[in-house]
Motif scaffolding. Sequence first.
Motif, short mmCIF file in Angstrom:
data_model
loop_
_atom_site.label_atom_id
_atom_site.label_comp_id
_atom_site.label_asym_id
_atom_site.label_seq_id
_atom_site.Cartn_x
_atom_site.Cartn_y
_atom_site.Cartn_z
N VAL A 39 -42.40 31.06 -108.50
CA VAL A 39 -41.15 30.71 -107.81
C VAL A 39 -41.24 31.03 -106.31
N SER A 40 -42.46 31.33 -105.82
CA SER A 40 -42.60 31.77 -104.42
C SER A 40 -43.61 30.89 -103.68
N GLU A 41 -43.40 30.82 -102.38
CA GLU A 41 -44.34 30.13 -101.49
C GLU A 41 -44.72 31.09 -100.36
N VAL A 42 -46.03 31.11 -100.04
CA VAL A 42 -46.53 32.00 -98.99
C VAL A 42 -47.25 31.14 -97.93
N SER A 43 -46.92 31.38 -96.67
CA SER A 43 -47.58 30.64 -95.58
C SER A 43 -47.91 31.62 -94.46
N GLY A 44 -49.02 31.41 -93.76
CA GLY A 44 -49.43 32.28 -92.67
C GLY A 44 -49.71 31.50 -91.39
N HIS A 45 -49.51 32.15 -90.25
CA HIS A 45 -49.79 31.51 -88.97
C HIS A 45 -49.93 32.58 -87.88
N VAL A 46 -50.47 32.16 -86.76
CA VAL A 46 -50.63 33.05 -85.59
C VAL A 46 -49.59 32.65 -84.56
N ARG A 47 -48.89 33.66 -84.06
CA ARG A 47 -47.82 33.40 -83.12
C ARG A 47 -48.25 33.90 -81.72
N LEU A 48 -48.09 33.01 -80.74
CA LEU A 48 -48.44 33.33 -79.37
C LEU A 48 -47.21 33.09 -78.50
N ASP A 49 -46.71 34.10 -77.84
CA ASP A 49 -45.58 33.94 -76.93
C ASP A 49 -45.73 34.95 -75.80
N THR A 50 -44.71 35.04 -75.00
CA THR A 50 -44.78 35.90 -73.80
C THR A 50 -44.89 37.37 -74.15
N SER A 51 -44.46 37.69 -75.40
CA SER A 51 -44.53 39.10 -75.80
C SER A 51 -45.91 39.48 -76.31
N GLY A 52 -46.72 38.47 -76.60
CA GLY A 52 -48.05 38.78 -77.07
C GLY A 52 -48.48 37.87 -78.19
N VAL A 53 -49.56 38.31 -78.86
CA VAL A 53 -50.12 37.54 -79.97
C VAL A 53 -49.89 38.34 -81.25
N SER A 54 -49.46 37.64 -82.35
CA SER A 54 -49.28 38.31 -83.66
C SER A 54 -49.67 37.37 -84.78
N GLN A 55 -50.07 38.02 -85.88
CA GLN A 55 -50.38 37.26 -87.12
C GLN A 55 -49.21 37.45 -88.09
N GLN A 56 -48.71 36.37 -88.68
CA GLN A 56 -47.52 36.43 -89.55
C GLN A 56 -47.80 35.78 -90.91
N VAL A 57 -47.24 36.37 -91.97
CA VAL A 57 -47.28 35.78 -93.33
C VAL A 57 -45.84 35.72 -93.83
N THR A 58 -45.38 34.53 -94.18
CA THR A 58 -43.98 34.31 -94.62
C THR A 58 -43.95 34.13 -96.13
N LEU A 59 -43.06 34.91 -96.81
CA LEU A 59 -42.84 34.78 -98.26
C LEU A 59 -41.47 34.16 -98.49
N SER A 60 -41.43 33.01 -99.12
CA SER A 60 -40.18 32.32 -99.46
C SER A 60 -40.05 32.31 -100.98
N SER A 61 -38.97 32.90 -101.51
CA SER A 61 -38.85 33.05 -102.97
C SER A 61 -37.38 33.01 -103.40
N SER A 62 -37.17 32.71 -104.70
CA SER A 62 -35.83 32.77 -105.33
C SER A 62 -35.86 33.95 -106.30
N PHE A 63 -35.12 35.00 -105.98
CA PHE A 63 -35.18 36.22 -106.78
C PHE A 63 -34.15 36.19 -107.92
N SER A 64 -34.52 36.82 -109.07
CA SER A 64 -33.61 36.94 -110.23
C SER A 64 -33.17 38.39 -110.38
N TRP A 65 -32.23 38.61 -111.33
CA TRP A 65 -31.72 39.97 -111.53
C TRP A 65 -32.82 40.93 -111.97
#
Length: 552
Positions: A39-65
Amino acid sequence: PSVTGSQEHTEGQRDTLECSTPYVCSDVVLRWEGYDPQVSEVSGHVRLDTSGVSQQVTLSSSFSWKDHSKKLLCQVSNGAKSASTEVVLRVRHSPRDIQVSLSPSSGNIGVGDTVTLSCQVGSSHPPASGYSWYKDGVAVGTQRELALQGVRREDHGRYHCEARNALGTGVSPPVTLRVFSAEISASPAAEVREGTATTLSCSVPELEGHPEELTYTWYKNGVWLQDGPAHTLVFPAVTAGDTGYYSCQVTNSQGSDTAPAIGLSVTYPPRIPTLTLFQETQGGRLVIVLCSVDSHPPATLTIDRDGTVVATSGAEVTPSQRLGVASSRNSLRLEIRDAGPRDNGNYGCTATNVHGNASATKVLVTRAAELRIQPSAEVTEGTAVTLTCLGTGDTAQKPLYTWYRNGRRLQEGSFPTLEFPSIRGEDAGAFQCQVQAGNGSDTSEVVPLRVLYPPRQPVLSSFLQNQGGRLGVIQCSVESDPESNLTLRRGDEVVTCTQGCPQATSPRVLVTRSYNSLRVEIQDVVVEDEGVYVCQAGNSQGSASAAVDFKA
Protein backbone atom coordinates in the motif's frame (compact mmCIF):
# COMPACT_ATOMS: atom_id res chain seq x y z
CA PRO A 1 18.66 11.82 8.50
CA SER A 2 15.71 14.12 9.19
CA VAL A 3 12.03 13.29 8.70
CA THR A 4 9.23 15.69 7.85
CA GLY A 5 5.49 15.08 7.49
CA SER A 6 2.24 14.98 9.47
CA GLN A 7 2.40 14.18 13.18
CA GLU A 8 -0.88 12.21 12.95
CA HIS A 9 -2.50 10.31 10.14
CA THR A 10 -6.13 9.35 9.53
CA GLU A 11 -6.99 5.77 8.66
CA GLY A 12 -7.76 5.35 4.98
CA GLN A 13 -6.22 8.67 3.93
CA ARG A 14 -2.96 8.81 1.98
CA ASP A 15 -0.07 10.69 3.66
CA THR A 16 3.52 11.45 2.79
CA LEU A 17 6.64 11.20 4.94
CA GLU A 18 9.93 12.65 3.65
CA CYS A 19 13.38 11.57 4.79
CA SER A 20 16.44 13.65 3.80
CA THR A 21 20.23 13.79 4.28
CA PRO A 22 22.82 16.31 3.15
CA TYR A 23 25.03 13.52 1.86
CA VAL A 24 24.67 12.95 -1.87
CA CYS A 25 27.74 10.85 -2.68
CA SER A 26 27.17 7.81 -4.86
CA ASP A 27 28.12 5.43 -2.05
CA VAL A 28 25.61 6.97 0.39
CA VAL A 29 22.27 5.04 0.53
CA LEU A 30 19.07 6.58 1.99
CA ARG A 31 16.01 4.32 2.48
CA TRP A 32 12.77 3.68 4.47
CA GLU A 33 12.25 0.49 6.52
CA GLY A 34 9.15 -1.05 8.22
CA TYR A 35 6.46 0.04 5.76
CA ASP A 36 3.95 -2.15 3.90
CA PRO A 37 5.08 -2.23 0.23
CA GLN A 38 1.60 -3.34 -0.93
CA VAL A 39 0.00 0.00 0.00
CA SER A 40 3.09 2.25 -0.14
CA GLU A 41 5.15 4.02 -2.78
CA VAL A 42 8.76 5.13 -2.28
CA SER A 43 10.60 7.63 -4.49
CA GLY A 44 14.04 9.27 -4.16
CA HIS A 45 15.67 12.35 -5.65
CA VAL A 46 18.46 14.88 -5.13
CA ARG A 47 17.46 18.40 -4.24
CA LEU A 48 19.60 21.39 -5.19
CA ASP A 49 18.64 24.89 -4.05
CA THR A 50 20.18 27.99 -2.52
CA SER A 51 20.35 26.30 0.86
CA GLY A 52 22.48 23.50 -0.45
CA VAL A 53 22.34 19.99 -1.81
CA SER A 54 20.33 17.14 -0.16
CA GLN A 55 19.25 13.59 -0.90
CA GLN A 56 15.54 12.85 -0.22
CA VAL A 57 13.40 9.67 -0.06
CA THR A 58 9.59 10.14 -0.02
CA LEU A 59 7.23 7.49 1.45
CA SER A 60 3.59 7.76 0.35
CA SER A 61 1.25 5.31 2.11
CA SER A 62 -2.34 4.69 3.34
CA PHE A 63 -2.15 3.68 7.00
CA SER A 64 -4.67 1.40 8.82
CA TRP A 65 -5.57 1.10 12.51
CA LYS A 66 -3.13 -1.79 12.79
CA ASP A 67 -0.29 0.66 11.94
CA HIS A 68 -1.06 2.78 15.02
CA SER A 69 2.02 2.94 17.28
CA LYS A 70 4.03 1.14 14.60
CA LYS A 71 7.65 2.27 14.15
CA LEU A 72 9.19 3.30 10.77
CA LEU A 73 12.93 3.86 10.24
CA CYS A 74 14.62 6.26 7.85
CA GLN A 75 18.21 4.98 7.49
CA VAL A 76 21.27 6.47 5.79
CA SER A 77 24.26 4.15 5.25
CA ASN A 78 27.74 4.39 3.81
CA GLY A 79 29.35 1.01 3.67
CA ALA A 80 29.39 -0.44 7.17
CA LYS A 81 28.40 2.84 8.72
CA SER A 82 24.75 3.82 9.18
CA ALA A 83 22.48 6.18 11.04
CA SER A 84 18.67 6.20 11.36
CA THR A 85 15.71 8.23 12.56
CA GLU A 86 12.65 6.50 14.14
CA VAL A 87 9.10 7.60 13.40
CA VAL A 88 6.23 6.35 15.65
CA LEU A 89 2.99 6.40 13.67
CA ARG A 90 -0.13 7.99 15.19
CA VAL A 91 -3.07 6.78 13.12
CA ARG A 92 -6.48 8.25 13.98
CA HIS A 93 -9.14 5.51 13.81
CA SER A 94 -12.45 4.45 15.27
CA PRO A 95 -12.49 1.80 18.09
CA ARG A 96 -11.38 -1.61 16.79
CA ASP A 97 -11.00 -5.19 18.05
CA ILE A 98 -13.97 -4.84 20.50
CA GLN A 99 -14.49 -7.83 22.80
CA VAL A 100 -16.91 -8.62 25.65
CA SER A 101 -15.48 -10.21 28.79
CA LEU A 102 -17.75 -11.98 31.27
CA SER A 103 -17.16 -12.26 35.03
CA PRO A 104 -17.42 -14.86 36.45
CA SER A 105 -16.03 -16.55 33.35
CA SER A 106 -16.63 -20.15 34.47
CA GLY A 107 -19.22 -22.17 36.37
CA ASN A 108 -22.98 -21.97 36.28
CA ILE A 109 -24.58 -18.55 36.56
CA GLY A 110 -27.75 -18.99 38.56
CA VAL A 111 -30.73 -16.86 39.45
CA GLY A 112 -29.71 -14.27 42.05
CA ASP A 113 -26.00 -14.21 41.12
CA THR A 114 -24.09 -11.03 40.23
CA VAL A 115 -22.58 -10.84 36.72
CA THR A 116 -20.36 -8.15 35.18
CA LEU A 117 -19.86 -7.71 31.43
CA SER A 118 -16.94 -5.51 30.34
CA CYS A 119 -16.47 -3.86 26.94
CA GLN A 120 -12.78 -4.30 26.01
CA VAL A 121 -11.37 -2.05 23.24
CA GLY A 122 -8.29 -3.42 21.49
CA SER A 123 -7.30 -0.11 19.83
CA SER A 124 -8.77 3.39 19.57
CA HIS A 125 -7.19 6.76 18.67
CA PRO A 126 -8.41 8.98 20.09
CA PRO A 127 -9.57 6.86 23.07
CA ALA A 128 -13.19 5.65 23.15
CA SER A 129 -15.49 8.32 24.56
CA GLY A 130 -18.74 6.38 24.91
CA TYR A 131 -20.20 2.89 25.17
CA SER A 132 -23.55 1.20 24.46
CA TRP A 133 -24.79 -2.25 25.51
CA TYR A 134 -27.42 -4.36 23.75
CA LYS A 135 -29.24 -7.55 24.73
CA ASP A 136 -30.82 -9.39 21.83
CA GLY A 137 -30.70 -6.11 19.91
CA VAL A 138 -32.30 -3.99 22.64
CA ALA A 139 -30.30 -1.21 24.35
CA VAL A 140 -29.63 -1.98 28.03
CA GLY A 141 -26.67 0.21 29.16
CA THR A 142 -24.28 3.08 28.43
CA GLN A 143 -21.24 2.37 30.65
CA ARG A 144 -18.06 0.45 29.84
CA GLU A 145 -19.21 -2.23 32.31
CA LEU A 146 -22.69 -3.68 32.51
CA ALA A 147 -23.38 -5.00 36.04
CA LEU A 148 -26.34 -7.34 36.58
CA GLN A 149 -27.26 -7.58 40.26
CA GLY A 150 -29.53 -10.46 41.22
CA VAL A 151 -29.62 -12.18 37.82
CA ARG A 152 -33.02 -13.37 36.61
CA ARG A 153 -33.87 -16.10 34.11
CA GLU A 154 -35.00 -13.31 31.76
CA ASP A 155 -31.42 -11.97 31.67
CA HIS A 156 -30.37 -14.96 29.55
CA GLY A 157 -29.51 -13.82 26.02
CA ARG A 158 -26.93 -12.55 23.53
CA TYR A 159 -25.08 -9.38 24.54
CA HIS A 160 -22.80 -7.10 22.52
CA CYS A 161 -21.26 -3.69 23.13
CA GLU A 162 -20.39 -0.70 20.98
CA ALA A 163 -17.49 1.70 21.64
CA ARG A 164 -17.27 5.08 19.89
CA ASN A 165 -14.99 8.08 19.43
CA ALA A 166 -15.00 11.11 17.12
CA LEU A 167 -14.14 8.95 14.09
CA GLY A 168 -16.82 6.27 14.43
CA THR A 169 -18.11 3.23 16.29
CA GLY A 170 -16.76 -0.29 16.80
CA VAL A 171 -18.99 -3.29 17.51
CA SER A 172 -18.07 -6.44 19.47
CA PRO A 173 -19.07 -9.97 18.48
CA PRO A 174 -22.07 -11.17 20.55
CA VAL A 175 -21.53 -13.16 23.74
CA THR A 176 -24.20 -15.43 25.24
CA LEU A 177 -24.98 -14.97 28.93
CA ARG A 178 -26.43 -18.27 30.03
CA VAL A 179 -28.54 -18.28 33.17
CA PHE A 180 -28.63 -21.87 34.43
CA SER A 181 -32.23 -21.75 35.64
CA ALA A 182 -34.56 -24.75 35.47
CA GLU A 183 -38.20 -24.27 34.48
CA ILE A 184 -41.11 -26.69 33.94
CA SER A 185 -43.79 -26.32 31.28
CA ALA A 186 -46.91 -28.43 30.76
CA SER A 187 -48.33 -29.49 27.40
CA PRO A 188 -51.10 -29.11 26.39
CA ALA A 189 -51.80 -27.30 29.72
CA ALA A 190 -51.36 -27.54 33.49
CA GLU A 191 -55.07 -28.38 33.81
CA VAL A 192 -56.17 -31.25 31.57
CA ARG A 193 -59.01 -33.69 31.34
CA GLU A 194 -58.60 -37.25 32.52
CA GLY A 195 -57.29 -39.46 29.73
CA THR A 196 -55.41 -36.66 27.94
CA ALA A 197 -51.83 -37.33 26.82
CA THR A 198 -49.82 -34.86 28.89
CA THR A 199 -46.13 -33.98 28.95
CA LEU A 200 -44.18 -32.05 31.57
CA SER A 201 -40.93 -30.62 30.18
CA CYS A 202 -37.99 -29.43 32.28
CA SER A 203 -35.50 -27.10 30.61
CA VAL A 204 -32.59 -24.74 31.16
CA PRO A 205 -31.52 -22.13 28.58
CA GLU A 206 -29.17 -23.67 26.02
CA LEU A 207 -25.64 -22.45 25.35
CA GLU A 208 -25.38 -22.32 21.56
CA GLY A 209 -22.56 -24.34 20.09
CA HIS A 210 -21.70 -25.97 23.42
CA PRO A 211 -23.70 -29.20 23.85
CA GLU A 212 -23.47 -30.69 27.32
CA GLU A 213 -24.66 -33.72 29.24
CA LEU A 214 -27.56 -32.96 31.57
CA THR A 215 -29.27 -35.14 34.18
CA TYR A 216 -32.92 -34.56 35.16
CA THR A 217 -34.38 -35.67 38.51
CA TRP A 218 -38.17 -35.54 38.85
CA TYR A 219 -40.23 -35.21 42.06
CA LYS A 220 -43.96 -35.31 42.79
CA ASN A 221 -45.12 -33.57 45.98
CA GLY A 222 -41.49 -33.65 47.12
CA VAL A 223 -41.13 -37.42 46.59
CA TRP A 224 -38.55 -38.75 44.11
CA LEU A 225 -39.96 -40.19 40.89
CA GLN A 226 -37.10 -40.79 38.46
CA ASP A 227 -33.81 -39.45 37.16
CA GLY A 228 -31.82 -39.75 33.94
CA PRO A 229 -31.23 -37.92 30.65
CA ALA A 230 -34.95 -37.50 29.87
CA HIS A 231 -36.08 -33.89 30.27
CA THR A 232 -39.76 -34.85 29.95
CA LEU A 233 -42.25 -36.65 32.15
CA VAL A 234 -44.85 -38.26 29.89
CA PHE A 235 -48.39 -39.32 30.86
CA PRO A 236 -49.89 -41.23 27.90
CA ALA A 237 -53.34 -40.93 29.51
CA VAL A 238 -53.37 -38.80 32.65
CA THR A 239 -55.51 -39.94 35.60
CA ALA A 240 -56.94 -38.19 38.64
CA GLY A 241 -54.20 -39.81 40.70
CA ASP A 242 -51.59 -37.89 38.70
CA THR A 243 -52.79 -34.60 40.20
CA GLY A 244 -50.06 -32.98 42.27
CA TYR A 245 -47.06 -30.66 42.36
CA TYR A 246 -44.11 -31.62 40.17
CA SER A 247 -40.55 -30.28 40.28
CA CYS A 248 -37.28 -31.25 38.59
CA GLN A 249 -33.60 -30.79 39.32
CA VAL A 250 -31.23 -30.27 36.38
CA THR A 251 -27.57 -31.17 36.88
CA ASN A 252 -24.54 -30.52 34.68
CA SER A 253 -20.80 -30.86 35.29
CA GLN A 254 -20.69 -27.58 37.21
CA GLY A 255 -23.73 -27.81 39.49
CA SER A 256 -27.50 -28.08 39.55
CA ASP A 257 -30.71 -26.05 39.78
CA THR A 258 -34.22 -27.05 40.88
CA ALA A 259 -37.24 -25.70 39.03
CA PRO A 260 -40.18 -24.21 40.97
CA ALA A 261 -42.94 -26.79 41.32
CA ILE A 262 -45.79 -26.74 38.80
CA GLY A 263 -49.26 -27.91 39.78
CA LEU A 264 -50.87 -30.51 37.48
CA SER A 265 -54.67 -30.52 37.84
CA VAL A 266 -56.68 -33.35 36.27
CA THR A 267 -60.37 -32.77 35.63
CA TYR A 268 -62.83 -35.64 35.35
CA PRO A 269 -66.58 -36.30 35.20
CA PRO A 270 -68.54 -37.27 38.32
CA ARG A 271 -68.06 -40.78 39.65
CA ILE A 272 -71.13 -42.73 40.77
CA PRO A 273 -72.69 -40.65 43.59
CA THR A 274 -73.03 -42.00 47.12
CA LEU A 275 -76.71 -41.80 48.07
CA THR A 276 -77.72 -42.35 51.71
CA LEU A 277 -81.27 -42.51 53.10
CA PHE A 278 -81.99 -42.62 56.82
CA GLN A 279 -84.87 -41.77 59.08
CA GLU A 280 -84.99 -39.98 62.43
CA THR A 281 -87.96 -40.15 64.75
CA GLN A 282 -86.91 -37.52 67.29
CA GLY A 283 -89.63 -34.91 67.66
CA GLY A 284 -91.59 -36.29 64.73
CA ARG A 285 -90.38 -38.35 61.77
CA LEU A 286 -87.46 -36.88 59.84
CA VAL A 287 -86.04 -38.47 56.67
CA ILE A 288 -82.61 -37.35 55.49
CA VAL A 289 -81.50 -37.90 51.90
CA LEU A 290 -77.74 -37.27 51.56
CA CYS A 291 -75.90 -37.30 48.23
CA SER A 292 -72.14 -36.84 47.74
CA VAL A 293 -69.89 -37.32 44.74
CA ASP A 294 -66.27 -37.21 43.63
CA SER A 295 -65.58 -34.95 40.63
CA HIS A 296 -63.36 -32.14 39.34
CA PRO A 297 -64.51 -29.51 38.74
CA PRO A 298 -67.30 -29.71 41.37
CA ALA A 299 -70.61 -31.07 40.16
CA THR A 300 -74.13 -29.72 40.33
CA LEU A 301 -76.23 -32.19 42.34
CA THR A 302 -79.95 -32.85 41.89
CA ILE A 303 -82.20 -35.04 44.07
CA ASP A 304 -85.49 -36.29 42.63
CA ARG A 305 -88.34 -38.52 43.82
CA ASP A 306 -89.93 -40.68 41.15
CA GLY A 307 -88.54 -38.31 38.49
CA THR A 308 -89.66 -35.03 40.13
CA VAL A 309 -86.83 -32.73 41.24
CA VAL A 310 -87.08 -31.85 44.92
CA ALA A 311 -83.63 -30.35 45.61
CA THR A 312 -80.60 -29.04 43.69
CA SER A 313 -77.27 -27.47 44.59
CA GLY A 314 -77.06 -25.42 41.42
CA ALA A 315 -79.91 -22.97 42.01
CA GLU A 316 -82.22 -21.66 44.67
CA VAL A 317 -85.06 -24.07 45.34
CA THR A 318 -88.22 -23.00 47.13
CA PRO A 319 -88.81 -25.89 49.53
CA SER A 320 -92.12 -26.65 51.13
CA GLN A 321 -92.60 -26.31 54.88
CA ARG A 322 -91.64 -29.95 55.29
CA LEU A 323 -88.47 -29.81 53.15
CA GLY A 324 -85.06 -28.38 53.99
CA VAL A 325 -82.10 -28.23 51.60
CA ALA A 326 -78.40 -27.68 52.39
CA SER A 327 -75.49 -27.95 49.97
CA SER A 328 -71.69 -27.77 50.04
CA ARG A 329 -68.95 -28.70 47.61
CA ASN A 330 -70.02 -31.95 45.89
CA SER A 331 -72.62 -32.62 48.59
CA LEU A 332 -76.40 -32.11 48.81
CA ARG A 333 -78.65 -32.81 51.81
CA LEU A 334 -82.45 -33.01 51.74
CA GLU A 335 -84.45 -33.14 54.98
CA ILE A 336 -88.09 -34.29 54.93
CA ARG A 337 -89.93 -33.45 58.14
CA ASP A 338 -93.08 -35.32 59.31
CA ALA A 339 -92.19 -38.09 56.88
CA GLY A 340 -94.66 -40.84 56.22
CA PRO A 341 -95.84 -43.27 53.55
CA ARG A 342 -96.56 -40.36 51.19
CA ASP A 343 -92.79 -39.77 50.99
CA ASN A 344 -92.01 -43.36 50.00
CA GLY A 345 -90.62 -43.80 46.55
CA ASN A 346 -87.58 -44.07 44.33
CA TYR A 347 -85.07 -41.33 45.18
CA GLY A 348 -82.33 -40.50 42.70
CA CYS A 349 -79.26 -38.27 42.77
CA THR A 350 -77.69 -36.94 39.56
CA ALA A 351 -74.27 -35.24 39.49
CA THR A 352 -73.27 -33.13 36.48
CA ASN A 353 -70.20 -31.10 35.48
CA VAL A 354 -68.72 -29.97 32.16
CA HIS A 355 -67.27 -33.42 31.53
CA GLY A 356 -70.35 -35.58 32.08
CA ASN A 357 -72.82 -36.88 34.62
CA ALA A 358 -73.58 -39.87 36.82
CA SER A 359 -76.48 -40.94 38.99
CA ALA A 360 -77.57 -43.30 41.74
CA THR A 361 -80.98 -44.36 43.10
CA LYS A 362 -82.42 -45.82 46.30
CA VAL A 363 -85.91 -46.75 47.47
CA LEU A 364 -87.28 -45.09 50.63
CA VAL A 365 -89.72 -47.06 52.79
CA THR A 366 -90.63 -45.39 56.09
CA ARG A 367 -90.33 -47.52 59.18
CA ALA A 368 -93.10 -48.47 61.65
CA ALA A 369 -90.73 -48.55 64.60
CA GLU A 370 -89.60 -45.17 65.89
CA LEU A 371 -86.59 -44.12 67.91
CA ARG A 372 -86.85 -40.96 69.98
CA ILE A 373 -84.10 -39.15 71.86
CA GLN A 374 -84.62 -37.00 74.95
CA PRO A 375 -83.91 -34.20 75.59
CA SER A 376 -82.57 -33.76 72.03
CA ALA A 377 -80.66 -35.50 69.25
CA GLU A 378 -77.93 -32.90 69.79
CA VAL A 379 -76.65 -32.47 73.34
CA THR A 380 -73.57 -31.24 75.14
CA GLU A 381 -71.18 -33.63 76.83
CA GLY A 382 -72.30 -34.53 80.38
CA THR A 383 -76.04 -34.31 79.62
CA ALA A 384 -78.34 -37.14 80.74
CA VAL A 385 -79.78 -38.69 77.56
CA THR A 386 -82.52 -41.26 77.11
CA LEU A 387 -83.29 -43.14 73.87
CA THR A 388 -86.79 -44.62 73.63
CA CYS A 389 -87.89 -47.27 71.12
CA LEU A 390 -91.59 -47.16 70.15
CA GLY A 391 -93.13 -50.07 68.19
CA THR A 392 -96.52 -51.12 66.83
CA GLY A 393 -96.15 -54.84 67.42
CA ASP A 394 -98.53 -57.18 69.26
CA THR A 395 -98.98 -55.52 72.65
CA ALA A 396 -100.46 -58.72 74.10
CA GLN A 397 -96.94 -60.10 74.38
CA LYS A 398 -94.03 -58.33 76.02
CA PRO A 399 -91.77 -56.92 73.26
CA LEU A 400 -88.03 -57.51 73.06
CA TYR A 401 -85.87 -54.48 72.27
CA THR A 402 -82.46 -54.69 70.61
CA TRP A 403 -80.21 -51.62 70.37
CA TYR A 404 -77.55 -50.86 67.77
CA ARG A 405 -74.96 -48.11 67.41
CA ASN A 406 -73.16 -47.60 64.11
CA GLY A 407 -74.50 -50.98 62.99
CA ARG A 408 -73.13 -52.89 65.98
CA ARG A 409 -75.31 -54.56 68.59
CA LEU A 410 -75.22 -52.84 71.99
CA GLN A 411 -77.75 -54.64 74.15
CA GLU A 412 -81.03 -56.54 74.18
CA GLY A 413 -83.81 -56.59 76.78
CA SER A 414 -87.41 -55.92 77.69
CA PHE A 415 -86.86 -52.24 78.44
CA PRO A 416 -87.71 -49.80 75.63
CA THR A 417 -85.09 -47.29 76.75
CA LEU A 418 -81.32 -46.86 76.48
CA GLU A 419 -79.98 -44.40 79.05
CA PHE A 420 -76.74 -42.37 79.32
CA PRO A 421 -76.65 -40.64 82.75
CA SER A 422 -73.73 -38.43 81.66
CA ILE A 423 -73.06 -38.78 77.99
CA ARG A 424 -69.54 -38.50 76.49
CA GLY A 425 -68.37 -37.50 73.06
CA GLU A 426 -67.37 -41.12 72.43
CA ASP A 427 -71.05 -42.14 72.94
CA ALA A 428 -72.16 -40.25 69.80
CA GLY A 429 -73.18 -42.29 66.78
CA ALA A 430 -75.98 -43.57 64.60
CA PHE A 431 -78.50 -45.46 66.75
CA GLN A 432 -81.14 -47.94 65.71
CA CYS A 433 -83.61 -50.12 67.62
CA GLN A 434 -85.43 -53.32 66.74
CA VAL A 435 -88.78 -54.34 68.27
CA GLN A 436 -89.59 -58.06 68.33
CA ALA A 437 -93.06 -59.33 69.24
CA GLY A 438 -95.13 -62.41 68.59
CA ASN A 439 -96.26 -61.30 65.16
CA GLY A 440 -92.82 -60.34 63.87
CA SER A 441 -90.27 -57.54 64.18
CA ASP A 442 -89.57 -54.06 62.88
CA THR A 443 -86.43 -51.94 62.86
CA SER A 444 -86.37 -48.19 63.21
CA GLU A 445 -84.51 -45.88 60.90
CA VAL A 446 -81.00 -44.91 61.91
CA VAL A 447 -81.08 -41.88 64.23
CA PRO A 448 -77.86 -39.93 64.73
CA LEU A 449 -77.06 -38.72 68.24
CA ARG A 450 -74.64 -35.82 68.26
CA VAL A 451 -72.67 -35.00 71.38
CA LEU A 452 -71.02 -31.60 71.48
CA TYR A 453 -67.72 -31.59 73.33
CA PRO A 454 -64.65 -29.37 73.61
CA PRO A 455 -61.40 -30.14 71.77
CA ARG A 456 -59.32 -32.96 73.19
CA GLN A 457 -55.56 -32.50 73.41
CA PRO A 458 -54.42 -31.64 69.81
CA VAL A 459 -52.00 -33.98 68.04
CA LEU A 460 -49.18 -31.73 66.76
CA SER A 461 -46.30 -33.16 64.72
CA SER A 462 -43.51 -31.85 62.52
CA PHE A 463 -40.92 -33.34 60.22
CA LEU A 464 -38.34 -32.23 57.67
CA GLN A 465 -38.05 -33.78 54.22
CA ASN A 466 -34.79 -33.28 52.32
CA GLN A 467 -35.71 -34.95 49.03
CA GLY A 468 -35.93 -32.36 46.27
CA GLY A 469 -35.21 -29.40 48.50
CA ARG A 470 -35.85 -28.92 52.25
CA LEU A 471 -39.58 -29.25 52.93
CA GLY A 472 -40.84 -28.72 56.45
CA VAL A 473 -44.27 -30.03 57.44
CA ILE A 474 -46.18 -29.07 60.58
CA GLN A 475 -49.54 -30.83 61.07
CA CYS A 476 -52.13 -30.33 63.77
CA SER A 477 -55.29 -32.40 64.24
CA VAL A 478 -57.84 -32.61 67.02
CA GLU A 479 -61.00 -34.40 68.05
CA SER A 480 -63.99 -32.19 68.83
CA ASP A 481 -67.60 -31.53 67.96
CA PRO A 482 -68.44 -29.02 66.65
CA GLU A 483 -65.41 -28.51 64.43
CA SER A 484 -62.63 -26.52 66.08
CA ASN A 485 -60.91 -23.46 64.72
CA LEU A 486 -57.23 -24.42 64.64
CA THR A 487 -54.66 -21.62 64.97
CA LEU A 488 -50.94 -22.20 64.50
CA ARG A 489 -48.67 -19.68 66.23
CA ARG A 490 -44.98 -19.13 66.58
CA GLY A 491 -44.46 -16.83 69.52
CA ASP A 492 -46.89 -13.93 69.15
CA GLU A 493 -47.11 -14.42 65.39
CA VAL A 494 -50.14 -16.15 63.90
CA VAL A 495 -48.80 -18.38 61.11
CA THR A 496 -52.21 -19.49 59.86
CA CYS A 497 -55.56 -20.86 61.00
CA THR A 498 -58.53 -22.77 59.63
CA GLN A 499 -61.05 -19.93 59.95
CA GLY A 500 -61.07 -16.14 60.07
CA CYS A 501 -57.40 -15.19 59.64
CA PRO A 502 -55.45 -13.84 56.65
CA GLN A 503 -54.08 -16.27 54.13
CA ALA A 504 -50.35 -17.05 54.30
CA THR A 505 -48.49 -14.34 52.36
CA SER A 506 -45.16 -16.14 51.89
CA PRO A 507 -44.93 -18.04 48.58
CA ARG A 508 -42.92 -20.68 50.47
CA VAL A 509 -45.85 -21.58 52.74
CA LEU A 510 -48.63 -23.91 51.56
CA VAL A 511 -51.60 -24.36 53.90
CA THR A 512 -54.05 -27.27 53.66
CA ARG A 513 -57.22 -27.10 55.74
CA SER A 514 -59.68 -29.91 56.40
CA TYR A 515 -62.10 -30.91 59.13
CA ASN A 516 -60.33 -30.52 62.49
CA SER A 517 -56.98 -30.62 60.69
CA LEU A 518 -54.40 -28.04 59.64
CA ARG A 519 -51.31 -28.84 57.58
CA VAL A 520 -48.55 -26.31 56.85
CA GLU A 521 -45.82 -27.03 54.30
CA ILE A 522 -42.75 -24.75 54.30
CA GLN A 523 -40.73 -24.91 51.10
CA ASP A 524 -36.95 -24.32 51.19
CA VAL A 525 -36.75 -24.29 55.00
CA VAL A 526 -34.28 -21.80 56.49
CA VAL A 527 -33.01 -21.32 60.05
CA GLU A 528 -35.46 -18.46 60.57
CA ASP A 529 -38.31 -20.99 60.31
CA GLU A 530 -37.17 -22.75 63.50
CA GLY A 531 -38.95 -22.26 66.79
CA VAL A 532 -41.70 -23.48 69.06
CA TYR A 533 -45.00 -23.73 67.23
CA VAL A 534 -48.24 -23.83 69.24
CA CYS A 535 -51.50 -25.23 67.89
CA GLN A 536 -54.61 -23.86 69.62
CA ALA A 537 -57.96 -25.56 69.08
CA GLY A 538 -61.20 -23.94 70.12
CA ASN A 539 -64.93 -24.38 69.58
CA SER A 540 -68.09 -23.32 71.34
CA GLN A 541 -67.47 -25.94 74.04
CA GLY A 542 -63.92 -25.04 75.04
CA SER A 543 -60.30 -25.03 73.92
CA ALA A 544 -57.00 -26.92 74.14
CA SER A 545 -53.47 -26.51 72.82
CA ALA A 546 -50.22 -28.34 72.11
CA ALA A 547 -46.68 -27.25 71.18
CA VAL A 548 -43.83 -28.66 69.11
CA ASP A 549 -40.22 -27.48 68.69
CA PHE A 550 -39.49 -27.35 64.95
CA LYS A 551 -35.84 -27.74 63.96
CA ALA A 552 -34.58 -26.94 60.46
